[in-house]
Design an enzyme around this catalytic site. Structure first.
Site, PDB file in Angstrom:
ATOM      1  N   LYS A 174      -2.647   0.405   2.163  1.00 51.32           N
ATOM      2  CA  LYS A 174      -1.504  -0.116   2.233  1.00 51.32           C
ATOM      3  C   LYS A 174      -1.090   0.465   2.954  1.00 51.32           C
ATOM      4  CE  LYS A 174       1.222  -0.018  -0.642  1.00 51.32           C
ATOM      5  NZ  LYS A 174       2.726  -0.354   0.972  1.00 51.32           N
ATOM      6  N   ASP A 206       4.279  -3.950  -0.320  1.00 52.48           N
ATOM      7  CA  ASP A 206       5.479  -3.225  -0.460  1.00 52.48           C
ATOM      8  C   ASP A 206       5.191  -2.348  -1.981  1.00 52.48           C
ATOM      9  OD1 ASP A 206       5.503  -4.944  -2.392  1.00 52.48           O
ATOM     10  OD2 ASP A 206       7.425  -5.520  -1.618  1.00 52.48           O
ATOM     11  N   GLY A 211       0.812  -3.024  -4.030  1.00 50.91           N
ATOM     12  CA  GLY A 211       1.200  -1.879  -4.383  1.00 50.91           C
ATOM     13  C   GLY A 211       0.530  -1.726  -5.735  1.00 50.91           C
ATOM     14  N   CYS A 282       7.654  16.336   2.891  1.00 52.31           N
ATOM     15  CA  CYS A 282       7.466  17.101   2.021  1.00 52.31           C
ATOM     16  C   CYS A 282       6.887  18.182   1.692  1.00 52.31           C
ATOM     17  CB  CYS A 282       6.016  16.459   1.684  1.00 52.31           C
ATOM     18  SG  CYS A 282       4.500  15.845   1.851  1.00 52.31           S
ATOM     19  N   GLU A 382      14.604  16.649  -3.513  1.00 55.37           N
ATOM     20  CA  GLU A 382      13.335  16.429  -1.976  1.00 55.37           C
ATOM     21  C   GLU A 382      14.737  15.471  -1.477  1.00 55.37           C
ATOM     22  OE1 GLU A 382       9.122  15.339   0.187  1.00 55.37           O
ATOM     23  OE2 GLU A 382      10.297  13.900  -1.812  1.00 55.37           O
TER      24      GLU A 382
END
Length: 477
Positions: A174, A206, A211, A282, A382
């Protein structure tokens, strides 16, 4: 133009059983260029059923045969490099040269590294000389759900799919609903490679929909997820009732420790690395920690480099950075830049708003803040955009303490000409990876972190072993 296909299940493309669609928006123009299906439970259930049915035969296939299939996928991928690059550039806004060289090129490189690692991996091995009749066997986990992000789409797809297939798992992929084009090209590559039906399956969708269904599905044995820490926690909780294995590769807030004896290009290298892929990495070195004696000079250099970085549309050749992926991402980055100013950080370059010459598109100015403290929001969260925070330090111990004072633990960086210092600091930094003096990690090195960065290890033999269970057998004949 890539055809927007719905679902690849059991070796063929089929229409989605769901009426829900995801709108696809060009990040540089904010114009809609298509839609893709958002799979519902029926699509996911069909994909999982196909993977479950195909698993026994694929698991029983010799590892050497599985390696040959992945190598065939690699060769076809190379033939379709331009298709893959254009798909990635269109779906998430990567400049076309970056998409060709780094983004699309990452898939074949990962597969080549897995092939090399698998050839040296003993799936059946002796326990040791003390137990000559004992064997340790690596068995495939089973049906693996692979949930991948939009920022390095084919890199993450191949890191998961190739490793899982070599391990003997069957998979349901996915991809991010924001970046479906590269996954469609990849599914076409898999189809052309001739995998048995059901070994590889693709559903778009999504997180709350497809998910969550994958995470809770009783016939899924493992979930491998790359994305935000928040989503990783949600998937872990959703998977708990069925006792799935969960492998998470999550966010980061990397510290780049620049000492006074660093080489002359260390600051420039750190700024440019922070802004690669418009900062949507990341493992970006988004906190630059600089020794006090070179601090002001380094701040000045960082500002000059940031101002020299061009911003341009994805279709334009060159070494510029492109837009960020979406309106949501753009708004979040703008809010964090405003927060940095409000909390007292010194704005050295960039700032709020689009770069000069842009009145639409999700373009962000390459931004540098100085005089940041590690308690500020821009040092804690982040940002996932082209924003660098510079923090001064006085001693080695202080630098290590600042670097480790974060929920994350993915990648840290050290810049110093003192080898003993570098080695000492690398052991004390709390992260899954440490890169020093601009030297990249070697082929087959594991990628992953600790703490809120998750504890998955992707790449090389570690990436393959993550999709296996260890079986102990005594009385081997």
């Amino acid at each position: 133009m890539i055809e927007l296909r719905d679902v690849y299940i059991d070796g063929r493309w089929v229409p989605s059983r769901s009426d829900a669609r995801q709108t696809l928006v060009d990040a540089s123009t904010e114009e809609v260029f298509g839609t893709v299906a958002l799979a519902g439970d029926a699509d996911v259930d069909a994909a999982v059923a196909a993977a479950r049915l195909a698993f026994p035969a694929w698991a029983a296939t010799a590892p050497e045969t599985r390696i040959v299939v992945v190598d065939r996928m690699r060769a076809i991928h190379l033939e379709r490099t331009e298709d893959m690059a254009r798909a990635i550039s269109r779906e998430m806004g990567a400049p076309i040269d970056l998409a060709r060289a780094a983004q699309a090129g990452s898939g074949p490189r990962h597969m080549a590294n897995f092939i090399a690692a698998a050839k040296d991996l003993d799936f059946v091995r002796p326990l040791g000389a003390h137990a000559p009749d004992d064997r340790i066997v690596l068995e495939p986990v089973g049906v693996a759900a692979l949930i991948t992000p939009w920022n390095w789409p084919i890199s993450q797809i191949t890191l998961k799919v190739a490793a899982a297939l070599i391990a003997g798992c069957t998979v349901v992929l996915k991809p991010s609903e924001i970046a479906p084009l590269s996954a469609i090209v990849f599914a076409e590559i898999v189809d052309a490679a001739g995998l048995p039906p059901g070994v590889f399956n693709l559903v778009h969708g999504d997180g709350p929909g497809a998910g969550n269904r994958l995470a809770t599905h009783p016939d899924v044995d493992m979930v491998s997820f790359t994305g935000s820490t928040r989503a990783g926690i949600t998937i872990t909780k959703a998977s708990a009732d069925s006792l799935k294995r969960v492998a998470l590769e999550l966010g980061g807030k990397g510290a780049n420790l620049v000492f006074a004896d660093a080489d002359d290009t260390a600051v420039e290298r750190g700024v440019r690395q922070c802004f690669v892929n418009s900062g949507q990495n990341c493992n970006a070195p988004s906190r630059m920690l600089v020794e006090r004696s070179i601090y002001e000079r380094s701040v000045e250099t960082a500002g000059e480099i940031a101002r020299s970085i061009a911003v341009g549309p994805p279709s334009q050749p060159g070494a510029h950075i492109g837009p960020v992926v979406s309106q949501r991402q753009f708004d979040r980055i703008q809010g964090l830049i405003e927060t940095g100013i409000a909390e007292g950080a010194r704005l050295v370059a960039g700032g709020p708003g689009r770069p000069a010459g842009f009145n639409r598109g999700y373009f962000v100015q390459p931004t540098v803040f100085a005089d940041v403290t590690n308690e500020m929001t821009i040092a804690r969260e982040e940002i996932f955009g082209p924003v660098l925070s510079i923090i001064p330090f006085d001693t080695e111990d202080e630098a290590i303490a600042i670097a480790n004072d974060t929920p994350y633990g993915l990648t840290n960086y050290v810049q110093s000409q003192d080898g003993a210092r570098r080695n000492r600091i690398a052991r004390l930094l709390w992260s899954g990876m440490v890169e020093m003096n601009g030297k990249p990690r070697g082929a087959g090195s594991p990628f992953g972190g600790v703490k809120a960065s998750g504890r998955a290890r992707e790449g090389g033999r570690w990436g393959i072993e993550e999709f296996t269970d260890v079986k102990s057998i005594s009385g081997w004949g």
